[in-house]
Design a protein around this motif. Sequence first.
Motif, short mmCIF file in Angstrom:
data_model
loop_
_atom_site.label_atom_id
_atom_site.label_comp_id
_atom_site.label_asym_id
_atom_site.label_seq_id
_atom_site.Cartn_x
_atom_site.Cartn_y
_atom_site.Cartn_z
N THR A 1 136.79 49.67 3.98
CA THR A 1 136.11 49.50 5.26
C THR A 1 134.61 49.44 5.03
OG1 THR A 1 137.85 50.66 6.51
CG2 THR A 1 135.68 50.50 7.53
N PHE A 2 133.99 48.44 5.60
CA PHE A 2 132.54 48.26 5.47
C PHE A 2 131.91 48.38 6.85
CE2 PHE A 2 134.78 45.59 2.37
CZ PHE A 2 134.35 46.17 1.19
N THR A 3 130.80 49.10 6.93
CA THR A 3 130.14 49.35 8.21
C THR A 3 128.66 49.02 8.12
OG1 THR A 3 131.70 51.14 8.68
CG2 THR A 3 129.70 51.07 10.00
N ALA A 4 128.15 48.39 9.17
CA ALA A 4 126.72 48.06 9.25
C ALA A 4 126.14 48.73 10.50
CB ALA A 4 126.52 46.55 9.32
N PRO A 5 125.09 49.51 10.36
CA PRO A 5 124.52 50.20 11.52
C PRO A 5 123.98 49.21 12.55
CG PRO A 5 123.02 50.31 9.65
CD PRO A 5 124.30 49.74 9.13
N LEU A 6 123.93 49.64 13.80
CA LEU A 6 123.37 48.79 14.85
C LEU A 6 121.95 48.37 14.49
CD1 LEU A 6 124.36 50.38 18.29
CD2 LEU A 6 125.16 48.22 17.34
N PRO A 7 121.59 47.14 14.75
CA PRO A 7 120.22 46.69 14.46
C PRO A 7 119.23 47.39 15.40
CG PRO A 7 121.39 45.01 15.69
CD PRO A 7 122.41 46.05 15.32
N GLN A 8 117.97 47.41 14.98
CA GLN A 8 116.94 48.12 15.74
C GLN A 8 116.80 47.60 17.16
OE1 GLN A 8 113.28 48.15 13.52
NE2 GLN A 8 114.03 49.63 12.02
N ASP A 9 116.95 46.29 17.36
CA ASP A 9 116.76 45.76 18.72
C ASP A 9 117.81 46.29 19.69
OD1 ASP A 9 118.87 44.29 17.70
OD2 ASP A 9 117.87 42.35 17.84
N MET A 10 119.06 46.42 19.24
CA MET A 10 120.09 46.99 20.11
C MET A 10 119.91 48.49 20.30
SD MET A 10 123.59 44.83 19.20
CE MET A 10 124.59 45.78 20.36
N GLU A 11 119.50 49.18 19.23
CA GLU A 11 119.23 50.62 19.35
C GLU A 11 118.10 50.88 20.35
OE1 GLU A 11 120.77 53.13 18.52
OE2 GLU A 11 121.84 52.87 16.62
N LYS A 12 117.10 50.01 20.35
CA LYS A 12 115.98 50.15 21.26
C LYS A 12 116.43 49.98 22.71
CE LYS A 12 111.22 48.59 22.01
NZ LYS A 12 110.15 47.66 21.53
N ILE A 13 117.30 49.01 22.94
CA ILE A 13 117.85 48.81 24.28
C ILE A 13 118.61 50.05 24.73
CG2 ILE A 13 119.55 47.52 25.64
CD1 ILE A 13 118.83 45.05 24.01
N LEU A 14 119.46 50.57 23.87
CA LEU A 14 120.28 51.74 24.23
C LEU A 14 119.41 52.97 24.48
CD1 LEU A 14 123.26 51.27 21.75
CD2 LEU A 14 123.26 50.87 24.21
N THR A 15 118.38 53.15 23.67
CA THR A 15 117.48 54.30 23.88
C THR A 15 116.81 54.20 25.25
OG1 THR A 15 117.05 54.53 21.51
CG2 THR A 15 115.44 55.49 23.01
N GLY A 16 116.35 53.00 25.60
CA GLY A 16 115.72 52.81 26.89
C GLY A 16 116.68 53.06 28.04
N LEU A 17 117.92 52.60 27.92
CA LEU A 17 118.92 52.81 28.96
C LEU A 17 119.29 54.28 29.09
CD1 LEU A 17 121.25 49.73 28.31
CD2 LEU A 17 119.72 50.06 30.26
N ARG A 18 119.40 54.96 27.96
CA ARG A 18 119.73 56.40 28.00
C ARG A 18 118.60 57.20 28.63
NH1 ARG A 18 121.75 55.63 21.91
NH2 ARG A 18 123.96 55.11 22.34
N ASN A 19 117.36 56.85 28.31
CA ASN A 19 116.22 57.55 28.92
C ASN A 19 116.19 57.31 30.42
OD1 ASN A 19 115.39 58.49 26.43
ND2 ASN A 19 113.92 56.85 26.08
N LYS A 20 116.50 56.09 30.83
CA LYS A 20 116.51 55.77 32.26
C LYS A 20 117.59 56.55 32.98
CE LYS A 20 116.80 51.83 35.43
NZ LYS A 20 116.96 50.34 35.53
N MET A 21 118.78 56.67 32.38
CA MET A 21 119.87 57.42 32.99
C MET A 21 119.55 58.90 33.06
SD MET A 21 122.11 55.25 33.96
CE MET A 21 123.50 56.35 34.32
N ALA A 22 118.84 59.41 32.04
CA ALA A 22 118.45 60.83 32.03
C ALA A 22 117.50 61.16 33.18
CB ALA A 22 117.82 61.18 30.69
N LYS A 23 116.61 60.24 33.50
CA LYS A 23 115.65 60.45 34.59
C LYS A 23 116.36 60.45 35.93
CE LYS A 23 111.66 58.45 32.21
NZ LYS A 23 110.68 57.32 32.20
N ILE A 24 117.39 59.59 36.06
CA ILE A 24 118.14 59.52 37.30
C ILE A 24 118.90 60.82 37.55
CG2 ILE A 24 120.06 58.36 38.49
CD1 ILE A 24 119.22 55.79 37.09
N LYS A 25 119.46 61.36 36.48
CA LYS A 25 120.22 62.61 36.59
C LYS A 25 119.30 63.81 36.84
CE LYS A 25 123.99 61.03 33.60
NZ LYS A 25 124.73 61.23 32.33
#
Length: 309
Positions: free
Chosen positions: A285-309
Amino acid sequence: MAKEVSYKAEEAGKRLDVFLVTYQPELSRSHIQKLIDQGAVLVDGQVRKANYKLRGGETVSLVIPEAEPVSVEPENIPLDVLYEDKDIIVINKPRGMVVHPAAGVHTGTLVNALLYHCHDLSGINGEIRPGIVHRLDKDTSGVLVCAKNDVAHLDLAEQISTKTAHRIYRAIVHGNIKEEAGIIKGDIGRHPTDRKKMAIVRENGKPAVTHFKVLERFGEYTLVECRLETGRTHQIRVHMTSIGHPLVNDPKYGPKKSSPFAIKGQALHSLSLTLNHPVTKEEMTFTAPLPQDMEKILTGLRNKMAKIK
């Protein structure tokens, strides 16, 4: 020059494409299926489909086109190599890299880089695409395996064809998917009016099955895991769009409005690939970590959801 060969079908009940693989092991099953689709295969002088069941006693003729001449130059392009031995090389393909040359694209491809990096590559797909067993879209990143010899190529192609190789993707899609998981089925073929796109079609399509699972929800967006049973062109992009959840920033299938995210191309990543080594038969099994651009999107979405909560 093209070569024509003929064989007598001794056994009944065997599929036409499977029969030809036995006699032409240097050609992959997918390559033979393309030749059948192009009318290069005749059964008793008639064109048949790849799934045609032989009755026994027929004459099967095949015209094998001449391999395309080498027109790709090796280029010293850095590769993110996840694994390599004498038979295979596994790459973490970056977003924006074309896998193999095509019309108008002759440099900067993965094939150019592989020709520089490797001394030997398989040539079953024709010399224009050495080593390429399967592909990823230009703007899809992640795990991709290439073959260094024809034995490895045939074995890997068969694993992909018979679904013994497993591919898992991560995608960020529009909308809030209500289900926790699901299965999308729909034959995929060329779009009836836009030849640059694929679509779910009723006729002349190939069966396609995508399993998806919700990993995180962000209100207007959802992070999903997709597992492929089949590997059709643009499969995940077409299937997710068909259920009303196109991929973020997908230029072909997504919303026409501009994306709020800084990412070039669809938010899709080939996370992992599980296969049996073509020679040792060891499961790997070979695995490649998420690229930085997708990680950046997810970080922004998680921060936005945290503020809503």
